[in-house]
Design an enzyme around this catalytic site. Structure first.
Site, PDB file in Angstrom:
ATOM      1  N   HIS A 101      54.128  32.184  43.740  1.00 31.83           N
ATOM      2  CA  HIS A 101      54.975  31.417  42.818  1.00 31.83           C
ATOM      3  C   HIS A 101      54.149  30.957  41.610  1.00 31.83           C
ATOM      4  O   HIS A 101      52.985  30.599  41.752  1.00 31.83           O
ATOM      5  CB  HIS A 101      55.601  30.218  43.532  1.00 31.83           C
ATOM      6  CG  HIS A 101      56.704  29.610  42.732  1.00 31.83           C
ATOM      7  ND1 HIS A 101      56.465  28.763  41.677  1.00 31.83           N
ATOM      8  CD2 HIS A 101      58.047  29.772  42.801  1.00 31.83           C
ATOM      9  CE1 HIS A 101      57.633  28.422  41.135  1.00 31.83           C
ATOM     10  NE2 HIS A 101      58.606  29.012  41.799  1.00 31.83           N
ATOM     11  N   GLY A 181      62.657  25.486  35.532  1.00 37.52           N
ATOM     12  CA  GLY A 181      62.816  24.040  35.398  1.00 37.52           C
ATOM     13  C   GLY A 181      63.049  23.583  33.969  1.00 37.52           C
ATOM     14  O   GLY A 181      62.964  22.381  33.678  1.00 37.52           O
TER      15      GLY A 181
HETATM   16  P1  13P Z   1      64.408  26.288  38.748  1.00 39.00           P
HETATM   17  O1  13P Z   1      65.655  26.942  39.286  1.00 39.00           O
HETATM   18  O2  13P Z   1      64.348  24.820  39.042  1.00 39.00           O
HETATM   19  O3  13P Z   1      64.187  26.624  37.318  1.00 39.00           O
HETATM   20  O4  13P Z   1      63.185  26.927  39.554  1.00 39.00           O
HETATM   21  C1  13P Z   1      63.098  28.297  39.676  1.00 39.00           C
HETATM   22  C2  13P Z   1      62.023  28.619  40.633  1.00 39.00           C
HETATM   23  O5  13P Z   1      60.852  28.400  40.352  1.00 39.00           O
HETATM   24  C3  13P Z   1      62.406  29.160  41.944  1.00 39.00           C
HETATM   25  O6  13P Z   1      61.286  29.602  42.631  1.00 39.00           O
END
Ligand code: 13P
Length: 272
Positions: A101, A181
């Site tokens: 990630h 995010g």
């Molecule tokens: P968001 O949906 O909060 O943007 O995060 C995406 C993510 O990093 C999923 O692994």
């Protein structure tokens, strides 16, 4: 082209990140499972390590089933690694795991090589891996988004047995870092182009099956309101959802839309 998307599953995976506690995770998992009961969609909840047992227990009788995933593993199976969690330790707790990630690449300095070792441990332990890749905004602005992501894929897959990866059911999540995010998303067409680039680089890394068979999710500010743009792309097979995955209403909308795609793939006479 992604050849025949009909052969690939439609997957919605929740990444709860560093949210929930052992006290509240089970109830949230149960609520999400109840609100998203679509048998055609593969559902996964990736919870914090300390919440895995609670989520597993909460989902044990769920029909259709919801899989439990972890968000990370160590690159060794055991040893003197204080505070770490190995793939082996997840036996009985989780069947999926996220590796690479971007938040871990950023905060824990994970390199493609390290991510590849984690991928290897996941496969050895029988966990289904979700490999995350994605470019920074500066990479996209400089026109090198595809090159960066291709190199992340090749770097992570280097030295791994393609047959074992295929048997493990490897999934790749394309998560542009600038969309995570931020409320900003990639465009559907861009996500589809990146998905095809990822399949092509996996195929050139010695995995010909990847050209048609590798499931690829989009991640980055996915919500019930914008999921349709991504699932309208035959190259995109679902979503890895962060913030919205903590909200049952959002998950209900996302999975309901994903079910339309899954049903259309199973029966091409219907439209998605
Ligand atoms: P968001 O949906 O909060 O943007 O995060 C995406 C993510 O990093 C999923 O692994």
């Amino acid at each position: 082209m992604g050849h025949d998307p009909g052969m690939r599953p439609v997957v919605v995976a929740a990444n709860w990140k560093m949210h929930t506690t052992p006290d509240d995770a089970g109830e949230l998992a149960r609520t999400i499972a109840r609100r998203t009961g679509e048998p055609s969609v593969v559902r996964v909840i990736c919870a914090p390590f300390v919440c895995l047992a609670a989520v597993r227990d909460a989902l044990v009788d769920t029909d259709p089933p919801v899989a439990v995933g972890a968000q990370n593993i160590h690159h060794e199976m055991q040893g003197a690694f204080t505070g770490e969690i190995s793939a082996l330790m997840l036996t009985g707790l989780a069947t999926w795991v996220i590796v690479g990630h971007s938040e871990r690449r950023r905060d824990a300095g994970e390199t493609d090589r390290l991510v590849g070792r984690k991928l290897g441990r996941a496969v050895e332990a029988g966990l289904r891996p979700i490999l995350c890749v994605g470019e920074l905004l500066e990479d996209r602005d400089a026109g090198r988004a595809e090159a960066v992501v291709e190199s992340q894929v090749r770097g992570a897959l280097a030295g791994l047995d393609p047959g074992a990866l295929e048997a493990a059911g490897l999934v790749v999540a394309y998560e542009p870092v600038w969309a995570i995010g931020t409320g900003r998303t990639a465009r559907g067409a861009d996500a589809a182009a990146m998905a095809e680039a990822i399949r092509a680089s996996a195929a050139s890394a010695g995995w010909p099956h990847a050209a048609g068979g590798l499931p690829i999710l989009y991640g980055g500010s996915v919500t019930a309101s914008n999921i349709a743009e991504f699932l309208a792309e035959p190259a995109v097979d679902g979503a890895l959802v962060g913030g919205a995955s903590l909200k049952p209403d959002e998950m209900a909308g996302i999975v309901a839309r994903a079910a339309l795609t899954a049903q259309a793939r199973a029966d091409p006479a219907r439209t998605s």
